[in-house]
Enzyme design. Sequence first.
Site, PDB file in Angstrom:
ATOM      1  N   ASP A 195     -13.708  38.738  85.474  1.00  0.00           N
ATOM      2  CA  ASP A 195     -13.461  37.401  84.957  1.00  0.00           C
ATOM      3  C   ASP A 195     -12.041  37.306  84.416  1.00  0.00           C
ATOM      4  O   ASP A 195     -11.134  37.925  84.971  1.00  0.00           O
ATOM      5  CB  ASP A 195     -14.507  37.071  83.877  1.00  0.00           C
ATOM      6  CG  ASP A 195     -14.915  35.613  83.873  1.00  0.00           C
ATOM      7  OD1 ASP A 195     -14.041  34.771  83.597  1.00  0.00           O
ATOM      8  OD2 ASP A 195     -16.090  35.302  84.139  1.00  0.00           O
ATOM      9  N   HIS A 268     -13.079  32.046  79.300  1.00  0.00           N
ATOM     10  CA  HIS A 268     -14.179  32.104  80.251  1.00  0.00           C
ATOM     11  C   HIS A 268     -14.784  33.511  80.320  1.00  0.00           C
ATOM     12  O   HIS A 268     -16.010  33.688  80.291  1.00  0.00           O
ATOM     13  CB  HIS A 268     -13.673  31.672  81.631  1.00  0.00           C
ATOM     14  CG  HIS A 268     -14.724  31.424  82.657  1.00  0.00           C
ATOM     15  ND1 HIS A 268     -15.305  32.442  83.392  1.00  0.00           N
ATOM     16  CD2 HIS A 268     -15.291  30.277  83.102  1.00  0.00           C
ATOM     17  CE1 HIS A 268     -16.173  31.926  84.245  1.00  0.00           C
ATOM     18  NE2 HIS A 268     -16.183  30.610  84.082  1.00  0.00           N
ATOM     19  N   SER A 601     -21.188  29.569  86.320  1.00  0.00           N
ATOM     20  CA  SER A 601     -20.540  30.702  85.655  1.00  0.00           C
ATOM     21  C   SER A 601     -21.346  31.155  84.448  1.00  0.00           C
ATOM     22  O   SER A 601     -21.294  32.318  84.063  1.00  0.00           O
ATOM     23  CB  SER A 601     -19.133  30.316  85.183  1.00  0.00           C
ATOM     24  OG  SER A 601     -18.202  30.370  86.226  1.00  0.00           O
TER      25      SER A 601
END
Length: 820
Positions: A195, A268, A601
């Site tokens: 990520d 994220h 996600s």
Amino acid sequence: MTEASILVFTTQTASNKNTTFAFFFFTRLLHFLHPENLKFEEMGGIPVKWWLCLCLSTYLTINIALSSTNNGVSKKTYIVHMDISAIPRTFTDHVAWYSSLVKSVAVPLDNVNEEEEERVMYTYQSAFHGMATRLSEEEAERLEDQNGVVSVLPEVRYELHTTRSPLFLGLEPEDSTSVWTDKLTDHDVVVGVLDTGIWPESGSFNDTGFTSIPAHWRGICEVGKGFEKRHCNKKIVGARAFYRGYEAATGNINEEKEYKSPRDQDGHGTHTAATVAGSPVHGANLLGYAYGTARGMSPGARIAAYKVCWTGGCFSSDILSAVDKAVADGVNIMSISLGGGVASYHRDSLSIAAFGAMEKGILISCSAGNGGPDPVSLTNVSPWITTVGASTMDRDFPGSVKLGSGAILKGVSLYKGRRNLSPKMMYPVVYTGSNSSSPDPGSLCLEGTLDPHVVSGKIVICDRGISPRVQKGQVVKEAGGIGMILSNTAANGEELVADCHLLPAVAVGEKEGRAIKQYAMKDRNPTANLAFYGTKVGIKPSPVVAAFSSRGPNFLSLEVLKPDLIAPGVNILAAWTGDMGPSSLETDRRRVAFNILSGTSMSCPHVSGVAALLKARHPEWSPAAIKSALMTTAYIHDNTYHPLQDSSTGGLSTPYDHGAGHINPSKAVDPGLIYDIGPQDYFDFLCTQGLTRIQLVVFAKFSNRTCHHSLSGPSDLNYPALSVVFPEDKKVSVATVHRTVTNVGPPNSRYHVVVSEFKGVIVKVEPSTLNFTKKYQKLSYKVTFTTKIRQTAPESGALIWKDGVHRVRSPVVITWLSPL
């Protein structure tokens, strides 16, 4: 047919070598989209599907013409897959061999002094064999003809697929009856998270109570800007950053603005890592919303952070190097919330790398994508990958819009700021669009489109689309607006996703939005006010399939049902970076320890974490066994005991939306039976996909893996779901699939089968009972489908094995292809 559906395959026609796959994909798509299933609008008297054919043909023609004019001088990154068994005896090191090959095809450039050794950016050897190298188009073509080179694929850019969930999934440790009640030291499973990196200071990565780092772990903690060895601990056992491919495509990283290290600036990666395996943090919240204890799905698991995404995107050479290193490091699970479109198996480098990881016993969990509700919008569809869609859960953040007409319409919001509207006043409201039913350039609140003279001091109605939802609020704020009503369009339906806006804002569904816009356009002096009600739990119905969640069918192989399952992916609270505000806008100066995000996600790490729990409980289980346990115990009813709904339509969802169903961890730990699949089985599946011997070599890894022809067709892959495809030929009226189940329950078990009734087929299962006498015993059965009446649309149902305790459910989808 939708714009997104077209993009799925036109993006794969960027090189001439993919044109065959594009036409194949398009043909199968038209087989599925019958006129009875989809109303094709007319364009000048010509059916849309023929316009689509014309557009595709024109696109390919232009693409080929442009390619032919390329002078081949400029260099770009290519992924080169190698047959390691072909290494000449003169080389003792594969790196030297790769470098020699690149040198041998190098085209000298005038007035350029470059070190050819620097052309090779990465070498891969753990998940698959190959390299990432910089080549001109001419050099790439030369290299593909060299002995030992299996394929030369251009770099692909991937995109990110962007507290309540543990309790919602039955994982809350306070529940003393939970099968998951355990100590932090109960297992040493390592989850690799590919990520944007990690923010190590977050309380979610506290290692208090953990024992020493697992003995099997071989990874490292890379040092770089803002990241030191001390930032790794017994929870974060490893951290690496991969950027050579990114820098080759975009230029050197500006270290004044971005961390060239595993540290997460975006947020994220921190969010997904904490969702997988975050340690419990009491009092977690986002500006007071979702207050409670935040914990990952598997708080006892360890985390290895692999930073592969940067401000300009995520590139395949970096992602593949991360997968390769993760395999060598010793991860047990990989969580990858990324997607890069669909390509045929032998041209999908992530699929190839995932195959190699699967061979090493590593489960790969990937997000399905945020291309819903359009059909055929899935990414990461290979059968050895666990593909995860998104659903809602039973928590919401309600808000409302009160109109001057007296009407009150419900919505959602995470706004908490200083710019509050007085509850005793009504404020002027404006809609700058021209049509209340569909968005237009004037209604999308894009940068530079709002006239301050029109919107200043007013609540502005903005349609969703094109730009990020929170950015629309920033545009309104900068133009002098005092609030925003964010309206869904038909593409989003009634699904509500909450955002942490920079000004008072409420998001409403498409129906409510249309009513508000009609009022604003017809009333001479329209007014409104916005209200916010905090956090509400116990929402019904839930779960519901998220509108943005990418949908099937899987046109790469219709016989493999995708997505595999769904998990919570809407309004998920988890840890956040200290370098970015909750809206992710540069102008947002707020700093929070936790943030609420939505996307596949977010659903992917839920499954990754539960898979880590299963691996800890059953270390002997293969990746396919874990996926089987998750799929066959998934449920397809919401908390009102009705079938799962699709939030984009308000109607029932299908297996193309929810796969096998919603993840059910408490059942998955004891599934009774599993459908196991080994590497050779997957390889034999590939042998049914029309790949050439050379194309198969990228998966063979070693020269001794060949087709055993153990499957009569792709439907015979021992998948936990059954997808049966009848060809265009109406004479073919019978289809038979075979399955083998392994008993992981009590040694002496007797199962009987129950099958749904179908309009189009008669189903016969032989044998109809399975009698096991020992644990890990395998028994086989076959299912014969005989067509009664060919249906114009796919039919779905289930095949369930029951023993009085376990309920082993496989979704069944039957499709009849029709001629063009």
